[in-house]
Motif scaffolding. Structure first.
Motif, PDB file in Angstrom:
ATOM      1  N   LYS A  43     -28.224 119.858  13.100  1.00 31.49           N
ATOM      2  CA  LYS A  43     -29.553 120.381  12.765  1.00 31.49           C
ATOM      3  C   LYS A  43     -29.897 120.029  11.323  1.00 31.49           C
ATOM      4  O   LYS A  43     -29.962 120.908  10.454  1.00 31.49           O
ATOM      5  N   ASP A  67     -36.244 122.442   7.949  1.00 29.15           N
ATOM      6  CA  ASP A  67     -36.520 121.677   9.164  1.00 29.15           C
ATOM      7  C   ASP A  67     -38.003 121.753   9.548  1.00 29.15           C
ATOM      8  O   ASP A  67     -38.831 122.301   8.804  1.00 29.15           O
ATOM      9  N   ALA A  68     -38.306 121.222  10.731  1.00 24.89           N
ATOM     10  CA  ALA A  68     -39.702 121.188  11.172  1.00 24.89           C
ATOM     11  C   ALA A  68     -40.287 122.589  11.314  1.00 24.89           C
ATOM     12  O   ALA A  68     -41.494 122.779  11.182  1.00 24.89           O
ATOM     13  N   MET A  71     -37.202 126.245   8.497  1.00 24.55           N
ATOM     14  CA  MET A  71     -35.962 126.988   8.320  1.00 24.55           C
ATOM     15  C   MET A  71     -35.069 126.187   7.370  1.00 24.55           C
ATOM     16  O   MET A  71     -34.943 124.964   7.499  1.00 24.55           O
ATOM     17  N   ARG A  73     -32.114 124.314   6.070  1.00 25.18           N
ATOM     18  CA  ARG A  73     -31.045 123.634   6.817  1.00 25.18           C
ATOM     19  C   ARG A  73     -29.971 123.036   5.924  1.00 25.18           C
ATOM     20  O   ARG A  73     -29.037 122.405   6.422  1.00 25.18           O
TER      21      ARG A  73
ATOM     22  N   LEU B 251     -47.008 117.855  17.770  1.00 26.55           N
ATOM     23  CA  LEU B 251     -45.977 117.991  18.809  1.00 26.55           C
ATOM     24  C   LEU B 251     -46.517 118.650  20.070  1.00 26.55           C
ATOM     25  O   LEU B 251     -45.748 119.089  20.915  1.00 26.55           O
ATOM     26  N   SER B 292     -43.415 127.169  16.033  1.00 22.95           N
ATOM     27  CA  SER B 292     -42.286 127.564  15.213  1.00 22.95           C
ATOM     28  C   SER B 292     -42.182 129.077  15.105  1.00 22.95           C
ATOM     29  O   SER B 292     -43.190 129.779  15.035  1.00 22.95           O
ATOM     30  N   GLN B 294     -41.347 130.548  12.599  1.00 22.39           N
ATOM     31  CA  GLN B 294     -41.770 130.926  11.268  1.00 22.39           C
ATOM     32  C   GLN B 294     -43.221 131.394  11.241  1.00 22.39           C
ATOM     33  O   GLN B 294     -43.697 131.870  10.233  1.00 22.39           O
ATOM     34  N   GLU B 298     -44.999 123.733  13.858  1.00 22.08           N
ATOM     35  CA  GLU B 298     -44.716 123.515  15.256  1.00 22.08           C
ATOM     36  C   GLU B 298     -43.308 122.971  15.386  1.00 22.08           C
ATOM     37  O   GLU B 298     -42.675 122.616  14.403  1.00 22.08           O
ATOM     38  N   CYS B 299     -42.839 122.928  16.600  1.00 21.96           N
ATOM     39  CA  CYS B 299     -41.524 122.355  16.844  1.00 21.96           C
ATOM     40  C   CYS B 299     -41.561 121.699  18.221  1.00 21.96           C
ATOM     41  O   CYS B 299     -42.533 121.849  18.957  1.00 21.96           O
ATOM     42  N   ASP B 305     -33.527 124.624  19.001  1.00 27.28           N
ATOM     43  CA  ASP B 305     -34.005 125.550  17.977  1.00 27.28           C
ATOM     44  C   ASP B 305     -35.511 125.774  18.045  1.00 27.28           C
ATOM     45  O   ASP B 305     -36.142 126.153  17.066  1.00 27.28           O
TER      46      ASP B 305
END
Lengths: 355, 623
Positions: A43, A67-68, A71, A73, B251, B292, B294, B298-299, B305
């Motif tokens: 990750k 990360d995207a 978060m 990392r 995404l 996301s 958060q 986006e993810c 994750d």
């Protein structure tokens, strides 16, 4: 010789003698994957460039390493970037356990050293620190754990000051011992609501700090050695960044009302004027100065602006740095070129202003 | 069979301004507007488009067809306006504003828009007012209809309904299917601060939507004095989440929702009194994919994750209402309801709260019925938060058959915090279980004129809001709701309906809003963001046996985009028109064009672009 001097002065007056930096690359590659020392190799984070400073011909760029999904990392990094070539050297700020510094944010220069704030992992509060970096050695020289999530850092002759991202307080690091010293210094904040100390700077030998929220903002002037209060001025809601202008004033941008304010310091008095209102550009994020120009960042509209202060405050140019860029900082290389850190799109781009 | 015989409702008065029973049964004296949904046959209308014909309504559409849309009444927030389907209050997945795009317009017969602080009449939360959605009802004999449309951006709709006698009553089933590709062209500036900065063309992506909705209704007379009414309504949909134009989602995150309402009502006449018993339940489910945790960003959906974020909410109630006459021609109503609200979510956990209310209202005729008083009071307990909502309205006519009617009202009420505000803990969002209810009161007065050809209604209002729940930064990196807002909203509303010769009619509505932020600080006395000071709607339409058509325009004035009065969204002007003809028997063919000026620069909240010129072809028949 006299004739040459006249020509030289004339050329300066015409602007031909202004410093011209090598053209930055349109896009500067950022480290990815294993280069960011991910806590979990499966990750890896993204560089997520944030604050920038200029020293020794390089741009020093703080990397969040998130990360995207934003978060944390891996450890925070400082990247030394040559804008014209894209050459990049990485400095790991995480220490032996890679957890000393997370979410590197602000970078400021003082006495040929770089000072980086590590705002930490917001999910658990770990990794908050102030890190000193030697630009020549390209290595961390000292660091100290921060008792809070720091926002804004400034180097004074005997102290390193940093602001509390979650209240109106300044903390001091003794420059000799590099330890947090004394009690936090409270600064004036808006009367009601939350408070954040968004930026600090040493200007003209004094320490300046912004405490603000969505209902107002206060610029505090303090003694840079002791933190003793020397005056305050109202500067509008969500004041996010300040810098010294070429003519000695202080420029402050507000991410709330999208206004540029100029503060004139005269003796003990600070006079604030609204110099420019961005009717369209939104969420102002940063302001930098060079000569008679100001350079601003508006993350809501993904734009950066160039403003001429020579007669009032006149918007000269605006450049869009791309959809979804979320620009964070701008670093002018000369009067017509800059690099911009785009936090959301994870890019570092060069921009040129039309003459 | 002629069309006039098939669609009798189309030849009635197109819009009614409430006078008594034609408007809200719950708030007969409120300033309200009845929108007859059936008069838009041959047009493709969403619920939000239907509401825009009424004064006092502002719609906040996050994009084009199929994308989320909420509304506000009299400048109140979307959370402060209730939506009731046949008397059953609907809610968003977190207990907040209802997404109008999830409601099927073709399944509705009427929409009643009641404005003001109406907690005494509708319950806690109605600080701006309430919209009652009245679904289609069976008319006794067997009947049915269908409408099919297809148009720009891959948008299509199929709607059908059928009604038949059912024992001693009737039954109705209606269905609506919608889809859109949502890939409309729009124009925007890349450097908006530069004067006359050029626009460039862009295409909306990941804005597709698919939705199916159905409603079933059965009404049976059980005896000479009692009647049973059963309502079932369900909706399921899926849509892409395109994001704002300046920060489009790459995404392709998506949102899926399902929801349903079931209600059973028994009415019984006891001598000169009435008794109504009702039980209802509501279930809603929402799932976000590729969003996301958060709270922003986006993810990649499917990545380890990037979990899918799910949330379910439900509610159940039992209600009893008793009405009886009192001396001096009064009509007293008393009601009591009790039940539970639930929410289960990855970010909220399991939460529940007990709901109870008791209400009393009276209608007191005075001066030979030329004047009537409508006092009402309601006590609500929402998860332990208690509130009293009193109200008083007065209706007066100079003489019994007078076309002039005067009305005035006062109301005070509260809105309890939603489940989301209390418990939603999602990345960048923190909950605040210590929130208090928002409180408001308002006063309004108006006058109306109703004659055979002309109906006019005009009114003024003034309202005060305090303890408003506002999301603020919760340093260092979250937002959290707090009771910090105060506001004052005043305004004026005007509606005119004119019946013209040859099957034409014209209508217009105008709303004026002066919404001021009274929160101490930089925003004090500044206009509230996203409240347009002026909104105008004009429409001319014709209904006939062979030809029909309409032309309408709406104007929304420039409005502030922030609470500091330093940034504005430009005014918007829309022109729509449609034309149709009866092609064969009951079959009508219509052509509709929206945004005739092809203004591709229109935007709504958060720089969400709106579609330019669009066309739709509509075929419909009713038997």
């Amino acid at each position: 010789m006299k004739r040459f001097a006249t020509l030289f002065l004339l050329s300066l007056a015409c602007g031909a003698g202004k410093y011209k930096a090598p053209a930055p690359l349109p896009s500067i590659a950022l480290p990815t994957g294993d280069k960011l020392n991910p806590y979990d190799p499966a990750k890896p984070g993204l560089a997520r460039p944030a604050g920038m400073a200029d020293l020794n011909g390089k741009a020093w760029v703080a990397l969040n390493n998130m990360d995207a999904g934003y978060m944390v990392r891996g450890p925070g990094f400082l990247a030394a970037v040559v804008p014209s070539t894209g050459a990049t050297a990485l400095i790991d700020l995480g220490g032996a356990d890679e957890r000393r510094c997370k979410n590197a944010g602000f970078v400021r220069v003082g006495d040929n050293k770089l000072y980086v704030t590590c705002a930490g992992d917001y999910s658990d509060g770990s990794g908050t620190a102030i890190v000193e970096v030697d630009p020549i050695a390209g290595a961390v020289t000292r660091s100290v754990s921060a008792p809070i999530s720091p926002a804004g850092v400034a180097a004074a002759p005997t102290r390193i000051w940093f602001g509390d991202g979650a209240s109106g307080h300044l903390y001091a690091i003794d420059k000799a011992s590099f330890a947090v010293t004394g009690a936090p210094v409270p600064i004036q904040c808006p009367a009601a609501g939350y408070s954040t100390t968004n930026d600090v700077a040493v200007i003209g030998g004094d320490l300046y700090a912004i405490c603000s929220n969505d209902q107002g903002g206060v610029l505090s002037r303090l003694d840079a050695s002791t933190g003793a209060a020397k005056g305050t001025a109202d500067i509008g809601p969500i004041g996010v960044a300040l810098t010294q202008t070429g003519d000695g004033r202080i420029a402050i941008v507000s991410g709330g009302d999208n206004k540029l304010r100029l503060v004139t310091v005269s003796g003990t008095k600070m006079t604030v004027e609204v110099a420019y209102t961005f009717a369209q550009a939104t969420s102002l994020q940063d302001v930098r100065a060079r000569d008679q120009f100001l350079f601003t960042v508006a993350s809501g509209t993904n734009t950066v602006e160039k403003i001429d202060l020579s007669s009032g405050a006149k918007l000269l140019a605006e450049v869009n740095v791309g959809d979804g860029a979320g620009p964070w900082n701008i670093l002018p290389l000369d009067d017509d070129q800059a690099i911009v850190s785009n936090w959301m799109s994870n890019t570092l781009v060069g921009v040129k202003w039309p003459h | 069979m002629g069309a006039s015989a098939q669609e009798p409702e189309l030849h009635g008065e197109p819009v009614e301004i409430d006078v008594g029973a034609a408007g809200s049964q719950r708030a007969p004296a409120a300033q309200s507007t009845v929108v007859d949904a059936t008069r838009f046959g041959g047009e493709v209308r969403s619920v939000s488009e239907l509401l825009l014909s009424a004064p006092g309504v502002t719609v906040h559409a996050l994009g084009g067809p199929g994308q989320a849309a909420t509304f506000s009444l009299r400048g109140a927030s979307a959370d402060q306006s209730l939506v009731l389907l046949d008397g059953i209050p609907l809610q968003g997945p977190g207990g907040g504003a209802v997404d109008l795009a999830t409601l099927p317009a073709s399944l509705l017969e009427r929409l009643v828009v009641s404005r003001g602080v109406l907690g005494a009449q509708f319950g806690a939360g109605a600080l701006g007012g309430a919209v009652e959605l009245l679904p289609r009802t069976a008319r006794g004999s067997a009947s049915g209809g269908a409408q099919v449309s297809a148009g720009s951006f891959g948008t299509a709709q199929v709607a059908a309904d059928a009604a038949a006698p059912f024992g001693s009553g009737s039954a109705l089933v209606a269905l609506q299917l919608d889809r859109t590709a949502g890939n409309f062209d729009f124009a925007r500036q890349s450097t908006p601060s530069i004067p006359d900065s050029p626009y460039f063309a862009d295409v909306r992506e990941n804005a597709d939507a698919l939705r199916g909705s159905a409603i079933a209704r059965v009404a049976r007379r059980l005896s000479a004095d009692s009647e049973l009414d059963i309502l079932l309504q369900g909706s399921a949909g899926e849509r892409g989440l395109p994001g704002p134009a300046t920060n489009p989602n790459r995404l392709r995150p998506r949102e899926l929702d399902q929801g349903g309402v079931a209600g059973l009502r028994l009415r019984h006449i006891l001598g000169d009194s009435t008794l109504s018993l009702r039980v209802w339940g509501r279930v809603d489910r929402l799932e976000l994919r590729g969003q996301s945790l958060q709270g922003f960003g986006e993810c990649q959906d499917g990545a380890p994750d990037c979990p899918r974020i799910g949330q379910r909410s439900s509610a159940a109630r039992a209600e009893v209402e008793y009405g009886r006459p009192l001396p001096a021609e009064q009509w007293l109503k008393a009601s009591f309801s009790a039940g539970e609200d639930f929410i289960v979510g990855d970010e909220t956990g399991l939460r529940r709260r007990t709901i109870a209310s008791a209400a009393l209202s009276d209608e007191v005729p005075l001066a030979s019925r030329n004047i009537s008083l409508h006092p009402a009071v309601r006590f609500d307990s929402v998860g332990g938060q208690l509130g009293l909502s009193p109200a008083l309205a007065v209706l007066a006519r100079p003489w019994p058959a007078s076309p002039v009617e005067l009305r005035a009202g006062w109301g005070l009420s509260f809105r309890p915090p939603s489940f989301s505000e209390l418990y939603l803990d999602q990345g960048g969002i923190s909950p605040n279980p210590a929130l208090r209810p928002e409180r408001a009161w308002s006063i309004d007065a108006g006058a109306g004129w109703r004659s055979e050809r002309l109906t006019v209604s005009a009114g003024l209002f003034w309202s005060s809001y305090r303890d408003l729940i506002v999301y603020q930064l919760f340093p260092p990196a979250k937002v959290k709701p707090f009771n910090v807002g105060n506001a004052r909203i005043a305004g004026a509303e005007l509606q005119i309906i004119l019946t013209l010769p040859a099957g034409f009619f014209a209508e217009g509505s105008y709303s004026f809003l002066q919404a001021r932020d009274l929160t101490p600080g930089a925003s004090q006395d500044q206009p509230l963001a996203y409240r347009p000071p002026h909104r105008l709607f004009l429409r001319v339409a014709r209904r006939g046996d062979r030809l029909e058509g309409y032309a309408e325009t709406s104007f929304t004035s420039a409005m502030p985009r922030n609470q500091y009065g330093s940034s504005f969204q430009g005014s918007q002007f829309l022109l729509n028109a449609g034309l149709g003809a009866r092609a064969y028997g009951p079959l009508w063919l219509d052509l509709e064009a929206k945004n005739l000026l092809d203004d591709r620069t229109l935007q709504d909240f958060f720089q969400y672009p709106l579609p330019g010129f669009s066309l739709a072809v509509i075929a419909r028949a009713r038997l």
